[in-house]
Design a protein around this motif. Structure first.
Motif, PDB file in Angstrom:
ATOM      1  N   HIS A 106      -5.227  10.544  -8.741  1.00  0.00           N
ATOM      2  CA  HIS A 106      -4.309  10.835  -7.823  1.00  0.00           C
ATOM      3  C   HIS A 106      -3.225   9.825  -7.895  1.00  0.00           C
ATOM      4  O   HIS A 106      -3.527   8.677  -8.096  1.00  0.00           O
ATOM      5  N   PRO A 107      -1.893  10.293  -7.570  1.00  0.00           N
ATOM      6  CA  PRO A 107      -0.837   9.347  -7.982  1.00  0.00           C
ATOM      7  C   PRO A 107      -0.990   8.030  -7.387  1.00  0.00           C
ATOM      8  O   PRO A 107      -0.314   6.851  -7.502  1.00  0.00           O
ATOM      9  N   LEU A 108      -1.389   8.081  -5.876  1.00  0.00           N
ATOM     10  CA  LEU A 108      -1.738   6.926  -4.984  1.00  0.00           C
ATOM     11  C   LEU A 108      -2.809   6.056  -5.609  1.00  0.00           C
ATOM     12  O   LEU A 108      -2.699   4.803  -5.479  1.00  0.00           O
ATOM     13  N   VAL A 109      -3.853   6.719  -6.080  1.00  0.00           N
ATOM     14  CA  VAL A 109      -5.060   5.870  -6.590  1.00  0.00           C
ATOM     15  C   VAL A 109      -4.608   5.203  -7.838  1.00  0.00           C
ATOM     16  O   VAL A 109      -5.263   4.019  -7.950  1.00  0.00           O
ATOM     17  N   LYS A 110      -3.688   6.010  -8.519  1.00  0.00           N
ATOM     18  CA  LYS A 110      -3.366   5.081  -9.790  1.00  0.00           C
ATOM     19  C   LYS A 110      -2.431   3.959  -9.563  1.00  0.00           C
ATOM     20  O   LYS A 110      -2.110   2.962 -10.176  1.00  0.00           O
ATOM     21  N   GLU A 111      -1.836   3.940  -8.365  1.00  0.00           N
ATOM     22  CA  GLU A 111      -0.903   2.873  -8.227  1.00  0.00           C
ATOM     23  C   GLU A 111      -1.684   1.557  -7.708  1.00  0.00           C
ATOM     24  O   GLU A 111      -2.392   1.187  -6.825  1.00  0.00           O
ATOM     25  N   PRO A 112      -1.349   0.367  -8.512  1.00  0.00           N
ATOM     26  CA  PRO A 112      -2.058  -0.883  -8.510  1.00  0.00           C
ATOM     27  C   PRO A 112      -1.954  -1.286  -7.095  1.00  0.00           C
ATOM     28  O   PRO A 112      -2.820  -2.058  -6.398  1.00  0.00           O
ATOM     29  N   ARG A 113      -0.801  -1.282  -6.358  1.00  0.00           N
ATOM     30  CA  ARG A 113      -0.625  -1.791  -5.157  1.00  0.00           C
ATOM     31  C   ARG A 113      -1.072  -0.979  -4.003  1.00  0.00           C
ATOM     32  O   ARG A 113      -0.565  -1.306  -2.902  1.00  0.00           O
ATOM     33  N   LYS A 146      11.880  -4.730   0.926  1.00  0.00           N
ATOM     34  CA  LYS A 146      10.927  -4.404  -0.384  1.00  0.00           C
ATOM     35  C   LYS A 146       9.888  -5.314  -0.419  1.00  0.00           C
ATOM     36  O   LYS A 146       8.631  -5.120  -0.977  1.00  0.00           O
ATOM     37  N   HIS A 147       9.503  -6.401   0.914  1.00  0.00           N
ATOM     38  CA  HIS A 147       8.489  -6.912   0.968  1.00  0.00           C
ATOM     39  C   HIS A 147       7.481  -6.397   2.051  1.00  0.00           C
ATOM     40  O   HIS A 147       6.281  -6.902   2.081  1.00  0.00           O
ATOM     41  N   ALA A 148       7.966  -5.281   2.377  1.00  0.00           N
ATOM     42  CA  ALA A 148       7.081  -4.631   3.381  1.00  0.00           C
ATOM     43  C   ALA A 148       5.622  -4.002   2.789  1.00  0.00           C
ATOM     44  O   ALA A 148       5.986  -3.388   1.881  1.00  0.00           O
ATOM     45  N   VAL A 149       4.881  -3.869   3.965  1.00  0.00           N
ATOM     46  CA  VAL A 149       3.497  -3.123   3.522  1.00  0.00           C
ATOM     47  C   VAL A 149       3.264  -1.870   4.474  1.00  0.00           C
ATOM     48  O   VAL A 149       3.784  -2.159   5.711  1.00  0.00           O
ATOM     49  N   LEU A 150       2.693  -1.019   4.247  1.00  0.00           N
ATOM     50  CA  LEU A 150       2.673   0.325   5.025  1.00  0.00           C
ATOM     51  C   LEU A 150       1.203   0.390   5.042  1.00  0.00           C
ATOM     52  O   LEU A 150       0.512   0.245   3.993  1.00  0.00           O
ATOM     53  N   VAL A 151       0.698   0.709   6.376  1.00  0.00           N
ATOM     54  CA  VAL A 151      -0.827   1.017   6.433  1.00  0.00           C
ATOM     55  C   VAL A 151      -0.866   2.389   7.186  1.00  0.00           C
ATOM     56  O   VAL A 151      -0.355   2.620   8.141  1.00  0.00           O
ATOM     57  N   ASN A 152      -1.874   3.139   6.541  1.00  0.00           N
ATOM     58  CA  ASN A 152      -1.962   4.507   7.389  1.00  0.00           C
ATOM     59  C   ASN A 152      -3.549   4.553   7.457  1.00  0.00           C
ATOM     60  O   ASN A 152      -4.414   4.475   7.059  1.00  0.00           O
ATOM     61  N   GLY A 153      -3.642   4.363   9.122  1.00  0.00           N
ATOM     62  CA  GLY A 153      -5.076   4.528   9.814  1.00  0.00           C
ATOM     63  C   GLY A 153      -5.123   5.748  10.677  1.00  0.00           C
ATOM     64  O   GLY A 153      -6.206   5.780  11.164  1.00  0.00           O
ATOM     65  N   ASP A 180       3.605  11.746  -2.771  1.00  0.00           N
ATOM     66  CA  ASP A 180       4.533  11.658  -3.844  1.00  0.00           C
ATOM     67  C   ASP A 180       5.395  10.643  -3.828  1.00  0.00           C
ATOM     68  O   ASP A 180       5.934   9.778  -4.513  1.00  0.00           O
ATOM     69  N   ALA A 181       5.988  10.680  -2.527  1.00  0.00           N
ATOM     70  CA  ALA A 181       7.283   9.759  -2.089  1.00  0.00           C
ATOM     71  C   ALA A 181       6.653   8.431  -1.985  1.00  0.00           C
ATOM     72  O   ALA A 181       7.209   7.551  -2.691  1.00  0.00           O
ATOM     73  N   LEU A 182       5.502   8.215  -1.387  1.00  0.00           N
ATOM     74  CA  LEU A 182       4.865   6.936  -1.238  1.00  0.00           C
ATOM     75  C   LEU A 182       4.527   6.386  -2.554  1.00  0.00           C
ATOM     76  O   LEU A 182       4.758   5.047  -2.949  1.00  0.00           O
ATOM     77  N   ALA A 183       3.814   7.344  -3.513  1.00  0.00           N
ATOM     78  CA  ALA A 183       3.683   6.888  -5.028  1.00  0.00           C
ATOM     79  C   ALA A 183       4.872   6.286  -5.622  1.00  0.00           C
ATOM     80  O   ALA A 183       4.950   5.222  -6.352  1.00  0.00           O
ATOM     81  N   LYS A 184       6.102   7.022  -5.363  1.00  0.00           N
ATOM     82  CA  LYS A 184       7.352   6.560  -5.840  1.00  0.00           C
ATOM     83  C   LYS A 184       7.881   5.342  -5.634  1.00  0.00           C
ATOM     84  O   LYS A 184       8.341   4.659  -6.228  1.00  0.00           O
ATOM     85  N   ALA A 185       7.721   5.175  -4.151  1.00  0.00           N
ATOM     86  CA  ALA A 185       8.060   4.076  -3.550  1.00  0.00           C
ATOM     87  C   ALA A 185       7.371   2.785  -3.970  1.00  0.00           C
ATOM     88  O   ALA A 185       7.849   1.885  -4.169  1.00  0.00           O
ATOM     89  N   LEU A 186       6.139   2.982  -4.431  1.00  0.00           N
ATOM     90  CA  LEU A 186       5.341   1.977  -4.841  1.00  0.00           C
ATOM     91  C   LEU A 186       5.810   1.713  -6.467  1.00  0.00           C
ATOM     92  O   LEU A 186       6.037   0.433  -6.866  1.00  0.00           O
ATOM     93  N   ARG A 187       5.469   2.613  -7.177  1.00  0.00           N
ATOM     94  CA  ARG A 187       6.243   2.363  -8.425  1.00  0.00           C
ATOM     95  C   ARG A 187       7.527   1.915  -8.731  1.00  0.00           C
ATOM     96  O   ARG A 187       7.541   1.085  -9.578  1.00  0.00           O
ATOM     97  N   GLU A 188       8.732   2.115  -7.936  1.00  0.00           N
ATOM     98  CA  GLU A 188       9.905   1.722  -8.021  1.00  0.00           C
ATOM     99  C   GLU A 188      10.084   0.457  -7.028  1.00  0.00           C
ATOM    100  O   GLU A 188      11.344   0.166  -7.109  1.00  0.00           O
TER     101      GLU A 188
END
Ligand code: 8YV
Length: 363
Positions: A311-318, A266-273, A282-290
């Motif tokens: 975009h679902p990811l742009v909309k996610e605050p985190r 739950k405390h993990a962060v994911l970086v895509n470079g 969509d799965a990542l947006a859901k993971a952030l939302r939930e």
């Protein structure tokens, strides 16, 4: 009378690098010329006809259609990128065309951005900055806008439960290793990686890999305590910060999906470079939302550059999204452009290319 080899260049490479092409009188230069947009496919198909060299960036797709349009004169495609999933390697091999690319010169710039994204995602930088821009500066209180600390928490208090941190890498090449080096001063104590996500259900290690790992461990001793190759499952479960730094293309498509994200902490962060295609958006947006994970830092998103505010990811605050600027330092881009020019010139003139991809090894 022999004709000069024609070199087609799909971007304006700027005043430091274009003279390397414009001032030569042994080639015929065809420039798209607009530096802020990609040439349309039609322009490429028309101008590649009879060309000996083609200099592209990652948004130009090179496949049998382009190679067919070029005809037998084409000797080299030179991409100003380290990634090459936009080029059909098997077609290039079939048509006997060489591929130049730009490894090494961008390693440091991209590693810098990966660390920045990790910090941004952990400490809510995107959300915090957007509050300020909306005139919503939060009232200070002890835990307002807090996030998990990136490195080791240097505290004797027993209430702090996580004294060490594990960095995970999906892909463990040059950029991943440079990112790890930068993280060690932050207090990252353990490192796990999955080298080849497409073939990974169990951890694999070859003797050459373990000798490389021994070397990496000893160069960061004593602060880095462990470094090991793990399965995708372990990578998801054990990473406090997970960096995606593997090549794009069909073999790694959506390797980070709902199943993977559900295993993360739950405390993990994911970086895509790397490339947007490795992550199911969509799965990542859901993971952030939930709140399956804490946050994300993305330099790349599937479907870029056509990413809008809804975009679902742009909309996610985190979710901290950057528009693919990993290698965008002046120094790095000049080096990449110079290397791409040297590759294309060497290729058309029949000389040894400074950075030629081994097509057979990458099919
Ligand atoms: C480039 C990249 O900006 O090198 C790569 O593979 O993704 C970036 O550094 C881009 O590819 C330009 O072609």
């Amino acid at each position: 009378l022999s004709k000069k080899p024609r070199v087609v260049v799909c971007r304006d490479l700027g005043p430091d690098v274009m003279p390397l092409l414009r001032e030569r009188n042994d080639i015929e230069l065809v420039e798209w010329g607009k530096d802020n947009q990609a040439p349309p496919r039609d322009w490429l198909l028309q101008n590649v006809r009879g060309a000996a060299g083609l200099l592209i960036v990652f948004s130009e797709k090179i496949d049998a259609e382009v190679l067919e349009a070029a005809g037998p004169s084409l000797k080299v495609v030179s991409t100003m990128s380290v990634g090459y999933e936009h080029v059909q390697i098997s077609d290039l091999a079939k048509y006997g065309v060489k591929l130049g690319y730009t490894p090494d010169v961008l390693t440091d710039a991209v590693a810098d951005i990966c660390v920045m994204l990790a910090l941004m995602a952990s400490r809510n930088a995107g959300e915090s900055m957007s509050l300020v821009k909306q005139s919503k500066w939060p009232t200070w209180s002890p835990f307002v806008m807090c996030g998990p600390q990136t490195g080791t928490v240097n505290s004797p208090l027993s209430t702090i439960q996580r004294p060490s941190r594990t960095a995970g890498f999906l892909g463990f090449g040059r950029i991943a290793q440079a990112t790890l080096s930068r993280l060690i001063p932050f207090g990252i104590t353990d490192c796990i990686y999955t080298s080849n996500p497409s073939s990974s259900t169990s951890s694999s290690s070859s003797s050459s890999k373990s000798s490389r790992d021994t070397q990496i461990l000893s160069s960061h001793s004593p602060r880095l305590r462990s470094l090991k190759s793990v399965s995708l499952d372990e990578l998801a479960r054990q990473s406090d910060i997970l960096f995606i730094l593997a090549p794009g293309g069909p073999k790694t498509y959506h390797v980070v999906n709902e199943e993977f994200l559900k295993k993360m902490q739950k405390h993990a962060v994911l970086v895509n470079g790397a490339r947007g295609t490795l992550v199911d958006s969509d799965a990542l947006a859901k993971a952030l939302r939930e709140k399956w994970i804490w946050g994300a830092g993305l330099d790349v998103v599937e479907g870029e550059p056509d990413i809008k505010e809804d975009h679902p990811l742009v909309k996610e605050p985190r979710c901290n999204v950057l528009p693919h600027i990993g290698s965008a330092s002046f120094e790095t881009r000049i080096q990449m452009a110079t290397l791409a020019v040297r590759n294309v010139l060497a290729g058309v003139l029949g000389e040894e290319m400074p950075a030629e991809l081994d097509l057979k090894a990458n099919m």
